[in-house]
Structures are given as structure tokens and as C-alpha cells.
Design a protein around this motif. Sequence first.
Motif, PDB file in Angstrom:
ATOM      1  N   SER A  35      -7.943  -2.326   0.509  1.00  0.00           N
ATOM      2  CA  SER A  35      -7.381  -2.761  -0.771  1.00  0.00           C
ATOM      3  C   SER A  35      -6.121  -3.591  -0.560  1.00  0.00           C
ATOM      4  O   SER A  35      -5.518  -4.075  -1.516  1.00  0.00           O
ATOM      5  CB  SER A  35      -7.072  -1.552  -1.666  1.00  0.00           C
ATOM      6  OG  SER A  35      -6.126  -0.713  -1.053  1.00  0.00           O
ATOM      7  N   HIS A  52      -0.438  -3.481  -2.062  1.00  0.00           N
ATOM      8  CA  HIS A  52      -0.352  -3.209  -3.497  1.00  0.00           C
ATOM      9  C   HIS A  52       0.884  -3.901  -4.094  1.00  0.00           C
ATOM     10  O   HIS A  52       1.941  -3.944  -3.459  1.00  0.00           O
ATOM     11  CB  HIS A  52      -0.279  -1.714  -3.755  1.00  0.00           C
ATOM     12  CG  HIS A  52      -1.566  -1.011  -3.451  1.00  0.00           C
ATOM     13  ND1 HIS A  52      -1.869   0.232  -3.928  1.00  0.00           N
ATOM     14  CD2 HIS A  52      -2.646  -1.398  -2.715  1.00  0.00           C
ATOM     15  CE1 HIS A  52      -3.062   0.604  -3.496  1.00  0.00           C
ATOM     16  NE2 HIS A  52      -3.546  -0.375  -2.758  1.00  0.00           N
ATOM     17  N   LYS A  74      -8.977  -2.191  -4.905  1.00  0.00           N
ATOM     18  CA  LYS A  74      -7.844  -1.368  -5.330  1.00  0.00           C
ATOM     19  C   LYS A  74      -8.280  -0.425  -6.450  1.00  0.00           C
ATOM     20  O   LYS A  74      -7.943   0.770  -6.447  1.00  0.00           O
ATOM     21  CB  LYS A  74      -6.687  -2.248  -5.805  1.00  0.00           C
ATOM     22  CG  LYS A  74      -5.415  -1.455  -6.134  1.00  0.00           C
ATOM     23  CD  LYS A  74      -4.297  -2.353  -6.592  1.00  0.00           C
ATOM     24  CE  LYS A  74      -4.565  -2.892  -7.986  1.00  0.00           C
ATOM     25  NZ  LYS A  74      -3.404  -3.613  -8.553  1.00  0.00           N
ATOM     26  N   GLU A 130     -10.683   2.126  -5.014  1.00  0.00           N
ATOM     27  CA  GLU A 130      -9.954   3.158  -4.274  1.00  0.00           C
ATOM     28  C   GLU A 130      -9.472   4.263  -5.203  1.00  0.00           C
ATOM     29  O   GLU A 130      -9.494   5.454  -4.843  1.00  0.00           O
ATOM     30  CB  GLU A 130      -8.755   2.537  -3.548  1.00  0.00           C
ATOM     31  CG  GLU A 130      -7.948   3.544  -2.748  1.00  0.00           C
ATOM     32  CD  GLU A 130      -6.597   2.992  -2.316  1.00  0.00           C
ATOM     33  OE1 GLU A 130      -5.821   3.766  -1.737  1.00  0.00           O
ATOM     34  OE2 GLU A 130      -6.326   1.805  -2.562  1.00  0.00           O
TER      35      GLU A 130
END
Length: 443
Positions: free
Chosen positions: A146, A149, A221, A224
Motif C-alpha cells: 500500500s 500513507h 490501502k 489493507e
Amino acid sequence: MLPKLENYIATEHLLLPTDRLVLAVSGGCDSVVMLDLFRQMKHDFVVAHCNFKLRGAESDGDEVFMRDYCGEYGIELYVKTFETREFALQEGISIEMAARELRYQWFYELLDSLTYDYVLTAHHQDDLVETLLINLSRGTGIRGLSGIHPKKERLVRPLLFASREQINSYAAEHKLPYREDSSNQEFVHQRNLIRHKILPLFEEINPAFKANAARTAAILKETEQVYQAKVEDEKAGFVTRQGGQLLLDISYLQQSPFAETLLFEMLHPFGFNAGQAKEICQALKAEAGKVFYSETHRLVKDRAVFILSPKATDGLKRFYIEADCLEIAEPLAIQIQTLARDEHFQFSQNPAVADLDFDLLEFPLVLKKWEQGEYFQPLGMNGFKKLSDFFIDQKFSIPEKENCWILYSAGKVVWIVGHRIDNRFKIANDTQHVYRIRMTSKK
């Protein structure tokens, strides 16, 4: 680019207008663009610059540049100089990892001392794609795929929407001064190898590779988040806590179709890698006693559970108990009494209590972990038994054996604490004074 930045901050819920910020600015193009953009916004911010002393005059030149730039615009600047190479050698880590640890530790210290809300770094879309490829090569699972962030606790990366090309174009269009880092052109570091050699090959195959990879990372993301929710549900079914240990139910894992994945997600935060998770999964049907190690923890296969515990660090420590001692707190919480042996005396049946003949003891008593080859005479027996054999008879797990404390008098075992006293120190008909030692719960 400013409207895109404001839209990205709003869409990703990164910042509030009232948030106070620390901008991490190296002096390179990316961070100078971030600084220029935030100069046009209404946030209260200061700038933090790290001098890692890795490039000699260049590093000092970066610091001078930042002092001049911030001085020109009246921006409050904080500078920290690090002995990065020395720290890396001391900690046994790479220069790159050392610089990362040093800067983020300082950034968070600044937040605390200034009572500011977030640290901002100038990571962009290319950094995200490079991180994705690095993590793919390391086998870090969906968490690594991912990418970076945009917001993680007190760290915000507001430029992840922009590519390196867009950032460079903005700098050129607005004639922004910045410093070139010569190390970015070297192929020494893994990231630079990916940046300068591997990514261009992908872009030959598909010019939109970086944009597509960034979109994939965004999708992953969200994936996840769903994945982690399922993992947490599964953990509730096979993980229990017992004191300072975690117990992983073997039968549950044997019946799970994705036991290896569950083991990896459970053990990764404790330093175990994907390869070890595979080995542990293969050991589900093996005999008890198999042990796996990370840098900080140990996983032991017992009969029905895996036992996860921190590595022991106090195995060689000795704790002394003088004759007049009434209480100790370390390594165990213990209370001590000396009682007269009279017609009112009653033996305790509690295994957490040892009633001993005071006059047979030689002080100071010693409390320490057991060692291989040691013997004792179990209460009620005339012969001697190895401590290791006693542990086997009592079906102790490996962590239980290693965490067992022994009380000694003049080198002789007095009490396997919480389990059995030695027959040589028992209360007899001629005992006049009773030494009562009781384990209590730590506060």
C-alpha cells in the motif's frame, strides 16, 4: 499546484486550518516546493532542517542555504546537526537507517517541545512508487504494497498527489532556488537504483506506469483496511495473553486455510519475517520444543500452543535476601515472616508459600534463575533429583523453565519458587523458628 494541494488535504482529511506544523525541509527541490506552497496558506508553521554531516561542505552549504532562505522570508528555523556515521556504527545499522532514526526522533521532540500538531515531509508520488517496489522485493505483504500513507499518527505527507516531474516544473515556473543533492545521482543506495535504472525500464513498457502504480497503491490501502479487520477477528480466535506472554492456539491454526498469513501478521510486529512465518507454519505438526527467534522475541512450540515471549535478559542476575528483610519487590514480589513454632502453628498448603526451618538457613539467601546440572532433594524424598528432570515431570514449557526462580542457601536449593521446597530445609519436630516466605502479586 496550490489548488491541487488544498484539494488533496481536504479529500484525505490531512489537516485542519488551526493545526500548527513543523515542515521538514532539506533544501532540495521537493521540500522547497512544499515550503513555498505552505507559505501561501494560512497554517502556523516552523521549519526544521537536519545537517547529517555526510557530504562535507555540501551538507554545511545546505544549512547556510536554509538559514538565508528562512531569514529572507522571516520564517522561524530550527537546525540540528547529527554525527550520523558514528550513530550508525554504534547501533550497527546503515547510514540511511541512522539518518532516518535521528531525524524523526528529533522531529517528534520538536513537536512536543513546541506543542505543535504535525510534522510534514515532502514525499511525493515517485517516492510512493519506489517504496512499493522496494517492499515488493522484500516480501512485506499487503501492508508494504500500500506504499506510503499520506497520514500516519503525527506525520503528514501532503505532496503524495504530485509526481517528481510536476514538482520540478513548479520549481522552474516559479524560479525557486534549491540545493542539488549529489548523492541522488549515485547508484549506491537501493532507492536510487530503482529511481534511476528500474523505473525508466518500466516507463519504457508503459509511460503511465508510475501513475498506475500510485492508483494501485491507493486501492491497496483500502484493501489493507478490510484485510486487517479480518486478521484482527481471526486473532481473537487463536491468541490469548498469559502474563507477559502470548499463547497461539495450535489446533486453531492447523484448521485454518491461511495459517501462514495469520502467523505472519501476528508475529511481524515482534520482528519475525515472512520466511520464519513459513517455517513456523510447517512446524505446526512437529514435536514440542522447537524454538524460533527474532531480535527481540522468542517463539516456542509447546504441546497445544506456541508461546511468544520477550528474550530473557535477567538470567545471570542475583538478588540477595538478608535475615532481617521483610519484603522485596524485584524480581518477584515477596513478603517474609519469622514465626515461632508452637502448638498454634499450621503449615501453609499454598504453593506460593514456603515454610522453612529458619535455623537451617544461611544468609544472605540468593534468588536467581536455575542452571543446568543443578540438583535438589524434593520435599518427601530421600534422594536427589535434577532440576531439569523435575521440570520435565511437572510438564513445564521451555518459557516456564527459563522463567522459574530458585531460592538458594549457601549454594543449596531451598525452594523452586511457587512449586516445591527442598526436603533439607523442611519444618521438623525440633524446628523452633519458621521462616515463611510468600509470593504476592506485583502492584
